[in-house]
Design an enzyme around this catalytic site. Structure first.
Site, PDB file in Angstrom:
ATOM      1  N   GLY A 286     -11.330  -7.482  -9.949  1.00 20.78           N
ATOM      2  CA  GLY A 286     -10.853  -8.497  -9.014  1.00 20.78           C
ATOM      3  C   GLY A 286     -10.891  -9.881  -9.622  1.00 20.78           C
ATOM      4  O   GLY A 286     -10.534 -10.871  -8.989  1.00 20.78           O
TER       5      GLY A 286
ATOM      6  N   PRO B 269      -6.750 -21.027 -16.378  1.00 20.77           N
ATOM      7  CA  PRO B 269      -7.440 -21.978 -15.507  1.00 20.77           C
ATOM      8  C   PRO B 269      -7.411 -21.587 -14.040  1.00 20.77           C
ATOM      9  O   PRO B 269      -8.326 -21.904 -13.295  1.00 20.77           O
ATOM     10  CB  PRO B 269      -6.671 -23.290 -15.708  1.00 20.77           C
ATOM     11  CG  PRO B 269      -5.693 -23.060 -16.784  1.00 20.77           C
ATOM     12  CD  PRO B 269      -5.649 -21.607 -17.126  1.00 20.77           C
TER      13      PRO B 269
ATOM     14  N   GLY C 231     -17.027 -16.458 -21.892  1.00 19.80           N
ATOM     15  CA  GLY C 231     -17.294 -15.654 -20.690  1.00 19.80           C
ATOM     16  C   GLY C 231     -17.673 -16.545 -19.521  1.00 19.80           C
ATOM     17  O   GLY C 231     -18.471 -17.469 -19.669  1.00 19.80           O
TER      18      GLY C 231
ATOM     19  N   GLY D 206     -17.797 -15.274 -15.881  1.00 21.74           N
ATOM     20  CA  GLY D 206     -17.918 -14.592 -14.586  1.00 21.74           C
ATOM     21  C   GLY D 206     -19.173 -14.897 -13.803  1.00 21.74           C
ATOM     22  O   GLY D 206     -19.196 -14.755 -12.586  1.00 21.74           O
ATOM     23  N   GLU D 207     -20.234 -15.268 -14.484  1.00 24.22           N
ATOM     24  CA  GLU D 207     -21.499 -15.373 -13.775  1.00 24.22           C
ATOM     25  C   GLU D 207     -22.078 -16.777 -13.682  1.00 24.22           C
ATOM     26  O   GLU D 207     -22.841 -17.080 -12.771  1.00 24.22           O
ATOM     27  CB  GLU D 207     -22.515 -14.407 -14.420  1.00 24.22           C
ATOM     28  CG  GLU D 207     -22.166 -12.973 -14.048  1.00 24.22           C
ATOM     29  CD  GLU D 207     -22.756 -11.928 -14.970  1.00 24.22           C
ATOM     30  OE1 GLU D 207     -23.784 -11.347 -14.611  1.00 24.22           O
ATOM     31  OE2 GLU D 207     -22.181 -11.687 -16.054  1.00 24.22           O
TER      32      GLU D 207
END
Ligand SMILES: Cc1cc2nc3c(=O)[nH]c(=O)nc-3n(C[C@H](O)[C@H](O)[C@H](O)COP(=O)(O)OP(=O)(O)OC[C@H]3O[C@@H](n4cnc5c(N)ncnc54)[C@H](O)[C@@H]3O)c2cc1C
Ligand code: SF4
Lengths: 329, 699
Positions: free
Chosen positions: B470, B592, B662, B664-665
């Site tokens: 997702g 972006p 990276g 995502g977190e």
């Protein structure tokens, strides 16, 4: 979820007779509470009689300035109704503070009054609960009590009634109209919901097979100056930690009349009669509002997990009254 | 090609463009198939039977009433389920013995012609238990705390640099506080789902997983199969946040059910309530932080001691104090992790495990230190910025925490801030602002392979068994492939989400793009080396993600800064967050548009952690009692007001060919501290135990 039969009622009297004769049958409103409970195994009716097509779907002004609300009027429609918004803003605000738009579109007036407690142990069939299984014990006592009662609870049950709408209606001196196998009866809403005592399995005084047909709001001019204040853990879509429904009439700095009810604190919408008595005829000052709140809360018996509610309700009640009075803190 | 050459920087054209999600239309029109939605003929439905006690064993299972329900096809319990071949992972070792390790554990399943029948019939299963005393009581004063061998992601359990105790004794200013974070549950929108078919010694699984290949590698030895005998299909996943990063018991249950009805697909999806028992969660933490500094705020010592829980049946040790080891330049630093084993479900990854709870504690303590030193909290962090990695001594590949703080300060008008607490009352609301730093390691997992083939339609098919949970993987990998092959995005046909495609590592540790993107770049370079700029139809090349020697030479971490404005109702204690800004230094941004979604999504989750999320474990039952969305609050739209994420324009050439690290977190890391620090500024009340609910702030 148990298998069940579903029927759509087209005639009130027949629907009532059907449910009255069958202990396994239940009326179905919008289903937003009952169907959840069926999924969870909390309710296991063998037969649902859907009453939402019965013609109790009008909001009508009465000649004396009151309003009669049909049992099937959806929460969204009631909140948006011009008569409610003009005469009883507290009720419109209470409705809009409850649940979500989708749920309010489904939820009916009667179903909202009869929604059951959100006590997490009541909703979990694997834990003891006197309300769900009389005599099994109360898991909330000694457990998670953030959303539980501080007023009017018993050693058998400390649950609260979760409705916002009902709190506003109790403040507004509402009457419930009920049709049963042996005819019609009506009662003040404040007497409709029960305190738990030693029979917490009974939320209300309604008998099996009795159908709610309407809620009557009397003419109440001071209600035009009213508000609902709900304090919750999240900004929307959360049940009340505490809530206050209030209407206030002041002349020359003196409180002429007042209505207050509180939510999130008791097994029923809590009409704050002691606070009202402390206010009538007295000056509309923050000190007097504080005294009124203290008078109401003198009987509070919080749990270790919800002691904060005493101060929270006090502050909320004072803030609500100040807002209505337009007095600066 | 040498490893160094495969990591050479890519010329970026599509990378950096705000391309709209390529899968967006399919998703909003319902054409995108999630695990449950694949149309399979003759499907059966599985509903689990779960333990109603927290410790003990099953004495007997009465399935007579269950079997009598029309439409029930099979019932499996430990008495008749297929035998698993490996008991290494006790979370997955289900229906193999009568033992019960936690309340809610699977002890059986009903397989029926409809989901309704299966659920009703499962309700009729009668289980007799031999119940033993369980223990689910998480406290700091237990005498059975132990040090795990290592903590998650392979980090050492304890570290000690210099002599922190001695430095704390002589420090001019000491902050010594305990912070707690509650048990929290990942709640991706798509509930965990496995659809399994067992046919001729082969499994086909439609699964909502963060790693198609890693899932089958976990399952294969359990069922005594070669990995090739399992195919996992997972084109679209409705979120995971770590809870779909490893196989959980439902994957195994679906496979066991499929083996009971060979040839017919079986469908299993967990209910929301079951997700609070079976797919991992963030352990509660109790964290003592001690900071020692001179009166100018220069840190002499950092000490971070963490207590957390794991399940008696399987260890998971969250690396909560790990970010503390690299955050600031203190000559003396010690960190420890201690666990207690309880009769509770197995904890696991939840977005930024370690960093998320750890940085709440550290960054709140830093705010307390700034106040103690009468320093601006940004200035305190700038003074303690680390020029090289304090733990390894290695140079950073790139660190610009200070740049994030300064850029954020400009955007947030920080310089005009009056540091006094409880000094701004607006219409009954106390207003304040706060800041906190963020960090997240740059991970790359070895082993991903990409295959490229030139097709007759003039497009390059790019295949690998990666997944899009997702986040926008379909789009970002397409952009990377386009630049790697030096062609427009429209000339790329990406194929992911299937183990029929080459190996790809799990989507975890924010490593997806680094791990998979580098494989695509390597494959593209191999393709051009072999076939040139004008390949023949059918030309193919494959390559694996290359090793990167720079990983040995540099410490690679991302950094960020969070700014929050809060308003606290003076009467009721309700908290609003009118403004949030995140500023990130994360290497190159591939897209972006999707990146911003990741950042503000992470920040929203951080807001949710700060104010709402709490799984209430009732130790008497060994059960999370707030196990649905009416009770377990996640931020609603109304809670999120003005929220924005921006980043520094940069590229990290040491990290990989794309220059990315990276993303995502990191968005969630530090948010709760920024909000808590703002709450202190607004009210003068320091809340050290999350979540920050109105009752904490009643005056
Ligand atoms: C996630 C969630 C959040 C919510 N948040 C809030 C909130 O913040 N505040 C709030 O006030 N409420 C909240 N609600 C509750 C919601 O208001 C109730 O579920 C709703 O009002 C029930 O109405 P219904 O018509 O759907 O009732 P149903 O579920 O259909 O019925 C409820 C009960 O009423 C009985 N019944 C229905 N009609 C009649 C009748 N005419 N005569 C006699 N008996 C009848 C049924 O037999 C059943 O026992 C929330 C609900 C959910 C699921
Ligand atoms: S408080 Fe009432 S509803 Fe809750 S567990 Fe006790 S008896 Fe049941």
């Amino acid at each position: 979820m148990n298998p069940f039969a579903y029927e759509r009622a087209s005639d009130a009297v027949r629907a009532i007779a059907a449910v009255a004769a069958d202990p396994d049958a239940m009326f179905l409103g919008g289903g937003t509470n009952l169907v959840d409970h069926m999924r969870l195994g909390v309710a296991k009716p063998g037969r649902l009689i859907d009453v939402t097509r019965l013609p109790f779907d009008q909001v009508e002004g009465t000649p004396d300035g009151g309003v009669r609300i049909g049992a099937n009027v959806r929460n969204s429609d009631l909140a948006a109704h011009p008569l409610i918004r003009a005469r009883y803003p507290v009720l419109s605000q209470a409705l809009l503070s409850g649940a979500s738009g989708q749920l309010r579109n489904m939820a009916t007036t009667a179903g909202n009054l009869l929604q059951r407690t959100r006590c997490v142990y009541f909703q979990n069939v694997d834990t003891p609960c006197n309300k769900r299984r009389p005599g099994s014990g109360c898991s909330a006592i000694g457990g998670y009590t953030r959303y539980h009662a501080i007023l009017g609870a018993s050693e058998h049950c400390i649950a609260v009634h979760p409705s916002d709408m009902a709190v506003a209606m109790v403040a507004l001196d509402a009457t419930v109209e009920v049709l049963g196998p042996s005819g019609e009866r009506r009662m003040p809403l404040v007497d409709f919901h029960r305190l738990p005592g030693d029979a917490p399995e009974r939320d209300t005084v309604l008998q099996h097979g009795e159908l709610i047909t309407a809620v009557m709001l009397p003419a109440l001019p001071l209600a035009a100056h009213s508000l609902y204040r709900k304090v919750r853990d999240r900004r929307s879509f959360a049940f009340a930690l505490v809530s206050v429904a209030a209407a206030l009439q002041i002349r020359d700095g003196t409180i002429q009349d007042v209505r207050i009810a509180c939510g999130g604190v008791a097994h029923k919408p809590w009409r704050a009669t002691r606070a009202e008595e402390t206010l009538r005829g007295n000056p509309a000052t923050p000190e007097q509002f504080g005294r009124a709140a203290d008078a109401e809360l003198a009987a509070a018996q919080p749990q270790p997990g919800n002691a904060f509610k005493v101060k929270m309700l006090r502050n909320t009640l004072v803030a609500a009254l100040q807002e209505l009075a337009g007095v600066a803190g | 090609m040498s490893a160094d050459a495969s990591n050479a920087p890519l010329r970026t054209r599509s990378i950096g463009q705000p391309l709209a999600r390529l899968d967006g239309r399919a998703k909003v029109t319902g054409a995108a198939r999630y695990a449950w939605e694949h149309e399979l003929a003759d499907a059966l439905y599985v509903y689990p039977v779960q333990a109603a006690i927290a410790r003990g064993s099953v004495v007997s299972v009465d399935i007579e009433a269950t079997r009598a329900v029309a439409g029930v096809v099979a019932v499996i319990t430990h008495e008749n389920a297929a035998k698993l071949q490996s008991d290494e992972n006790k979370e997955l070792w289900i229906l193999q013995s009568a033992g019960i390790g936690f309340r809610g554990q699977f002890i059986g399943a009903v397989i029926a012609e409809s989901l309704e029948i299966a659920r009703h019939a499962a309700d009729l299963v009668r289980v007799r238990y031999d119940e033993q005393l369980h223990d689910a009581d998480f406290r700091s004063d237990r005498d059975d705390l132990y040090a795990p061998e290592k903590v998650n992601a392979g980090y050492p359990t304890d570290t000690a640099k210099g002599d922190a105790e001695a430095a704390l004794r002589t420090a001019e200013v000491v902050v010594d506080q305990t912070y707690t974070t509650p048990m929290e549950h990942n709640n991706p929108m798509e509930t965990h789902t496995t659809v399994a078919v067992w046919d001729d010694g082969h499994f086909t699984l439609y699964d909502s997983t963060q790693g198609a290949h890693s899932l089958r590698k976990t399952l294969a030895p359990l069922f005594g199969l070669d990995a090739d005998a399992i195919r996992v299909i997972a084109p679209h996943i409705g979120g995971g946040f770590g809870s779909k990063g490893t196989a959980h018991a439902h994957d195994v249950l679906a496979c066991l059910a499929a083996q009971a009805v060979p040839g017919r697909p079986v469908k299993l999806t967990l209910t929301r309530q079951q997700m609070f028992q079976l797919v991992g969660y963030r352990t509660p933490t109790i964290q003592r932080i001690r900071l020692g500094a001179n009166r100018h705020g220069r840190l002499a010592a950092i000490s971070h001691d963490v207590i957390e829980q794991t399940s008696r049946i399987k260890e998971f040790a969250e690396q909560t104090a790990v970010p503390t080891r690299i955050m600031y330049a203190a000559p003396n630093c010690r960190t420890t992790h201690r666990l207690v084993k309880l009769d509770v479900p197995v904890p696991s990854w939840m977005r930024a495990p370690g960093e998320t709870p750890g940085m709440f504690a550290l960054e709140t303590a830093m705010d307390e230190l700034a106040i103690a030193c009468q320093l601006d909290p940004i200035e305190l962090r700038v003074r303690n910025d680390a020029e090289k990695d304090p733990e390894s001594g290695k140079p950073w590949s790139h660190r610009d925490l200070v740049g994030c703080l300064r850029k954020g300060a400009r955007h947030f008008d920080w310089d005009r801030r009056n540091p006094a607490p409880r000094a701004r009352l607006r219409d009954g609301w106390l207003v304040g602002t706060g800041v906190a730093a963020a960090t997240y390691p740059r991970y790359r997992m070895p082993g991903s392979v990409a295959m490229i083939r030139y097709e007759s339609d003039g497009r390059y098919v790019v295949r690998m068994g990666a997944v899009d949970i997702g986040t926008g993987t379909w789009t970002a990998l397409t952009q990377i492939a386009a630049d790697a092959l030096d062609c427009p995005v429209g000339a790329i046909a990406l194929d992911i989400g299937d183990t029929h495609f080459p190996n790809a590592t799990v989507e975890g540790g924010s490593s997806g793009i680094s791990s998979w993107g580098t494989a695509i770049v390597a494959a593209a370079r191999a393709f051009r080396d072999k076939h040139g700029a004008n390949p023949e139809v059918g030309s193919e090349a494959s390559a694996a993600s290359p090793d990167n020697p720079e990983e040995e030479r540099f410490a690679m971490h991302s950094f960020g800064a969070h700014f929050a404005e809060v308003a606290v109702n003076a009467a009721t204690g309700e908290v609003r967050v009118p403004r949030m800004l995140g500023v990130f230094s994360v290497g190159r941004i591939i897209n972006p548009r999707t990146a911003r979604s990741q950042f503000i999504g992470g920040m929203t989750m951080g807001l949710s952690m700060a104010l709402h999320e709490r799984s209430v474990m009732d130790a008497r039952f060994g059960e999370v009692v707030t196990h649905d969305f009416a009770e377990y609050h996640i931020a609603a739209h109304a809670d999120v007001e003005d929220i924005d994420a921006i980043w520094l324009d940069e590229s990290d050439p040491h990290s990989n060919a794309m220059g990315s690290r990276g993303i995502g977190e990191i968005g969630i890391v530090g948010v709760a501290a920024a909000i808590g620090n703002a709450v202190w500024h607004a009210t003068g009340i320091r809340v050290r135990d999350l979540p920050i609910t109105p009752d904490n702030l009643l005056a």
